[in-house]
Structures are given as C-alpha cells and as structure tokens.
Design a protein around this motif. Structure first.
Motif, PDB file in Angstrom:
ATOM      1  N   GLU A 266       0.812  -1.223   0.000  1.00  0.00           N
ATOM      2  CA  GLU A 266       0.000   0.000   0.000  1.00  0.00           C
ATOM      3  C   GLU A 266       0.837   1.262   0.000  1.00  0.00           C
ATOM      4  O   GLU A 266       0.323   2.350  -0.284  1.00  0.00           O
ATOM      5  CB  GLU A 266      -0.908   0.005   1.235  1.00  0.00           C
ATOM      6  N   ASP A 269       0.669   3.827  -2.966  1.00  0.00           N
ATOM      7  CA  ASP A 269      -0.631   4.505  -3.055  1.00  0.00           C
ATOM      8  C   ASP A 269      -0.796   5.529  -1.956  1.00  0.00           C
ATOM      9  O   ASP A 269      -1.245   6.664  -2.189  1.00  0.00           O
ATOM     10  CB  ASP A 269      -1.769   3.480  -2.923  1.00  0.00           C
ATOM     11  N   GLN A 273      -1.308   9.543  -2.405  1.00  0.00           N
ATOM     12  CA  GLN A 273      -2.433  10.303  -1.848  1.00  0.00           C
ATOM     13  C   GLN A 273      -1.935  11.448  -0.983  1.00  0.00           C
ATOM     14  O   GLN A 273      -2.459  12.570  -1.021  1.00  0.00           O
ATOM     15  CB  GLN A 273      -3.357   9.388  -1.033  1.00  0.00           C
ATOM     16  N   LEU A 298       3.662   5.471 -10.278  1.00  0.00           N
ATOM     17  CA  LEU A 298       2.819   4.406  -9.753  1.00  0.00           C
ATOM     18  C   LEU A 298       2.770   3.218 -10.695  1.00  0.00           C
ATOM     19  O   LEU A 298       2.767   2.066 -10.274  1.00  0.00           O
ATOM     20  CB  LEU A 298       1.388   4.915  -9.527  1.00  0.00           C
TER      21      LEU A 298
END
Lengths: 305, 221
Positions: A266, A269, A273, A298
């Motif tokens: 994770e 990501d 964010q 990404l």
C-alpha cells in the motif's frame, strides 16, 4: 525561535536611525542559537552593536559577540573590518588558541593559505590534539581545493573525535563532492547512530543509496524514506517522492501475507495520496505538473529523464 | 555561426540564486527555444538545487516537474543547464555538472550550459568585466567545451560562439542585479529544493519575475 528571528529582523530593517541595543542583541543571540548563516547582516548589525552599545553586554557575551562578528566579517569578505575585530580579540586574550585561530582564518579569507597553515601548525605544536585547529586544517585544504587531503585529515580527526556530528556531516559532504557515494553513505550511517530520530538524516541516507542504485539499495532506501515519512507525520515531500521513485525501480512482486507486506504493497498509493493532498493544499498551481509524474511512478514505467 | 541569446530575466535569476546561497554550489535548468539553424534562445530559468547537487532524487523529481510544466504550459522547452560552484575558483564545468548536462542533452541535442564563473563575477560586480557567465556546448566528440574554444568544428558545421544578451546592455544587467540585491529581492527567489522543504515556495518564481517590474521602474523585461 525562527518566527522571533523574522520579527526582530523586520524591526531592525524598519528602524529609523540607529537600531536599539536590545533588538541587536536579540538578533545576534537568535542567529547564534539557530546556527543560521547570514554573514553580511550579522557583520552589519554586530558592527553597530560593538560601536555603540558595548556596555549593554556582559563581559562574556561581549566577547562571544566579538567572535561571532569576526567570523561573519571574514565570511562576508569585509576584510578591513574583520582585521580590526580579530585584533581586538587577540589584544584581550593574548594567550588564547581560540583567538589565534581567528588570525589563521583571516589569512584564509585573504587567500594566503600558506600563512594560515603556518599559524595553525604553530598552534598544533603547542597542542597537537586541539579540535578547533585540526578542523581549521581540514577547512584550509578544502578551500585550497585539495579534497583528498581534506578528507584524509577529517577522517583522522574523526578517529579521535568520533562524536563530532558536524565533522561527520562535513565528511559526508566532501565524499559526495568527489562522488564517493559509498563512503558518504557510511557517514550518514554514523550520523543516524549518533542522532536517531533526525528525519533529514534518514532522507539523506536514502538519497545516497538511491543515487548509488541497484535492487538492494532501492529496497533499503525505500524503508528509510518510509521511516522519514513516519517521523515527519507524512509531511516530507522528499520522503514521499523518494518512496515512489524507489518503488518504480523495484520490480519484485510482494505477496500479501501479513501486516508488513500489506504496508509495503500500500505504500506507493498512500504516498501518492499524501502528495496529492499536500499539493492541493499548498501548491495547487503545481498539481497539473505533479499528477502525470505520480501516475508514471505508480505504474512503474520509469521516471525522471 | 550559431547564436545563443539570453534574456536579462534569466541571467538575473541565476545571479539571484547564487546571491541567495553564496557559500553553496547551485544549479538549475535553462528554459527557452531552439530555432532554425540550431540557434538557442534562453528566456527563463528554473533554479533547482543548492545543497544536494550530487544526489539523484531531488534532481530527478525537479527535472520531471519542469518537463511536465513545459509540456503543459507550452511555449518553452528545457534548453540547457546552469551551475555555479561554491569554491572561488575558475569557472569550469565540474565532472558532476557534465553528467547532469549529459542528461539534459539526451532530450535536447542543442542544449547549452551556462557556468557562473566566480572570479568573473567579482570582476563583473566591480564593472571590470561585462559578462560573468561561461557558455559551454557539445562539440562533436561528446564533450562539453567552452563555446568558441574549439574554433571551427571538425565537420565544418556550426559552433556556438558566445553568449549574447538580449538588448546587449550588460551594464544595465549589472545595475539591475545591484538593485535586486540591495532590496534583498534575491531572498524571494526559490529553488526546487526549497519547494521540496516547503511546498508553498514557488519554483516557477512568478512573483519574483513580476516583482522585477516594480524593482526596476521603466524597465520592460
């Protein structure tokens, strides 16, 4: 303290006529405490203080200020002024090594490196392990452009004075200058040991590993960037970008097995964010430039140029 | 004969960047256009680093963002690289600088490099010399050479001879720089590294450019 400094600087700039003693004293004190390098301003305000308000200072602070102003004057190449301040200090402390080193620094500033070396060698015969003078010798070689000699001298110094944080930082910088990244990494490892919890050392170390490159280094760098993100509560752009840059280079597949592997999967990501949030809030005009970069990173399709 | 023409605002930004970090090595990219016949026009610069020139991450992300900006904003491309060394020595392009310049060259075959020569800068401030910048370009043999130093190119092709200032008024550039410096405007110039440490700091320096109009009255930059 930084806000206090900004405030007093603003007051000093706006002062009509000669600024007041307490503002000058406060400014110089804050500059000493914060270790900020703005020599022309320190020299200017220090000069006013020493000329008009000597009696406002305790004996101890007075000579601390003298030294601060001497170094600032040398750093600003205000050589005549520097000479007078250095002379005053040496008159007051005729036996002091600390005072004599300022004479050496004066010669460094005028570019007479041989004379400076003479002063320092003299002082070293009296006291061979004097930290201040040993460090001046390193600085001297660095100014001369003899990076290899400077590096050797600093390494020797750090053999004895292994707790000198500034020494390790300086050595790291010099290794980077000669592009010896592995040795620079070693210096940051020392610093991380000495000052655990300093997020900028985590970032720097990761930066060096990333620059060296290679699968192991990308993985290690990523974990150090991740630690920096933790230490800065997600506020460090360098660490956030760093995580993404590393991830783009790491092609191993991670299987979801436990909390750790979940965190690893994770991480890109979450970092993306966080970056988008920061840009939206603080630099929305840059968002259109950043979004395509984040998308590229990404997707792991290489990045940069 | 190939020309390299630079706008005053670009040189002012490099000088301001150097003035803001006098004890550091600094670098950045040159923005502009390459026109017919490999002429290079430099219209602006983006200052990149002042403390991690040797480290890849800040440089890579910085270059990526600037490239992104040029694609989206249009009109300007990355046309080169600039650097100034911390040490007061001859203005040469360091090995590291050459590596970074090579990266820029991969994307722009007409790329040029500007090195701010510190000794010439001192002379420039004392009005003893007009131009404190050294121009480098690639000669055929994959090396960065001082423009014009190789004389006629081996293949008889074009070589960039020297840096031309748009308007050709180096004296005015000097005066403008002094004004910027005296008013501490160089402190309001931000490089990409500063942006990384505080995202609100604008590496496009739009306020700085706009502010120049007020700092220098009667001056259409």
């Amino acid at each position: 303290m930084e806000i206090e400094l900004e405030e007093v600087e603003r007051q000093l700039r706006g002062a009509k006529g000669v600024p007041s003693a307490d503002k000058l004293i406060k400014y110089l004190r804050l500059m000493r405490d914060l270790h900020i390098r703005d020599s022309p301003t320190v020299a200017r305000y220090g000069n006013i203080l020493l000329r008009h308000y000597k009696n406002h200072l305790s004996e101890e602070e007075l000579w601390t200020v003298y030294e601060q102003v001497a170094i600032a004057a040398l750093d600003s190449h205000a050589l005549q002024f520097a000479a007078s301040v250095v002379a005053a200090i040496n008159r007051r402390f005729p036996e002091s090594v600390r005072a004599k080193r300022l004479q050496g620094m004066y010669y460094e500033a005028v570019g007479d490196y041989n004379k400076a070396e003479g002063v320092y060698n003299d002082l070293l015969t009296q006291d061979a392990a004097n930290e201040m003078i040993l460090k001046r010798m390193v600085a001297l070689e660095r100014s001369r452009g003899n990076l290899t000699t400077a590096i050797d001298a600093l390494r020797k110094y750090l053999d004895t004075f292994a707790n000198d944080k500034e020494g390790w930082e300086e050595l790291a910088e010099m290794y980077l200058e000669v592009q010896n990244y592995r040795q620079a990494a070693f210096c940051y490892e020392e610093l991380l040991m000495h000052v655990p919890g300093n997020s900028s050392y985590f970032v720097r170390y990761a930066d060096v590993l990333y620059t060296i490159g290679g699968p192991t280094n990308y993985k290690t760098a990523r974990s150090y960037y991740a630690k920096a993100i933790e230490l800065t509560a997600g506020g460090s752009l360098r660490a956030l970008f760093g995580v993404l840059a590393c991830s783009a280079h790491i092609t191993d597949k991670v299987t979801l097995q436990d909390a750790r592997s979940r965190a690893q999967i994770e991480l890109p990501d979450v970092s993306t964010q966080a970056l988008l949030r920061i840009y939206k809030q603080h630099a929305p005009d840059k968002l259109p430039f950043v979004e395509p970069i984040l998308a590229k990173l990404l997707s792991g399709h290489g990045h940069g140029l | 004969m190939v020309a390299c023409i630079v706008d005053q605002v670009a040189l002012l930004k490099i000088l301001a960047h150097a003035a803001k970090f006098p004890s550091n090595s600094i670098n950045g990219v040159l923005l502009g256009n390459c026109t017919e016949g490999s002429n290079v026009e430099i219209h602006d610069v983006v200052p990149l680093c002042h403390s991690t020139l040797t480290l890849a991450p800040a440089l890579e992300i910085g270059l990526a963002q600037v490239e992104s900006y040029t694609h989206i904003a249009g009109g300007l491309k990355i046309v080169g690289y600039y650097q100034s060394d911390a040490r007061f020595g001859p203005g040469d392009l360091s090995p590291l600088g050459r590596k970074i310049a090579d990266k820029v060259f991969e994307h722009q075959s007409d790329a040029v490099v500007l090195v701010l020569d510190n000794k010439r800068l001192e002379q420039f401030c004392k009005a003893q010399v007009d131009n404190p910048f050294e121009l480098f370009n690639r000669d055929g043999a994959k090396a960065w050479k001082r423009a014009g130093s190789s004389g006629a190119a081996a293949d008889g092709g074009d070589t960039v001879t020297k840096l031309q200032l748009k308007g050709n008024d180096w004296k005015q550039l000097r005066e403008e720089f002094f004004t910027v410096f005296k008013q501490l405007k160089h402190r309001t110039l931000y490089d990409f590294e500063e942006h990384l440490d505080d995202p609100a700091k604008d590496w496009l320096n739009r306020n700085f450019s706009a502010g120049l109009k007020f700092v220098l009255p009667g001056n259409a930059l």
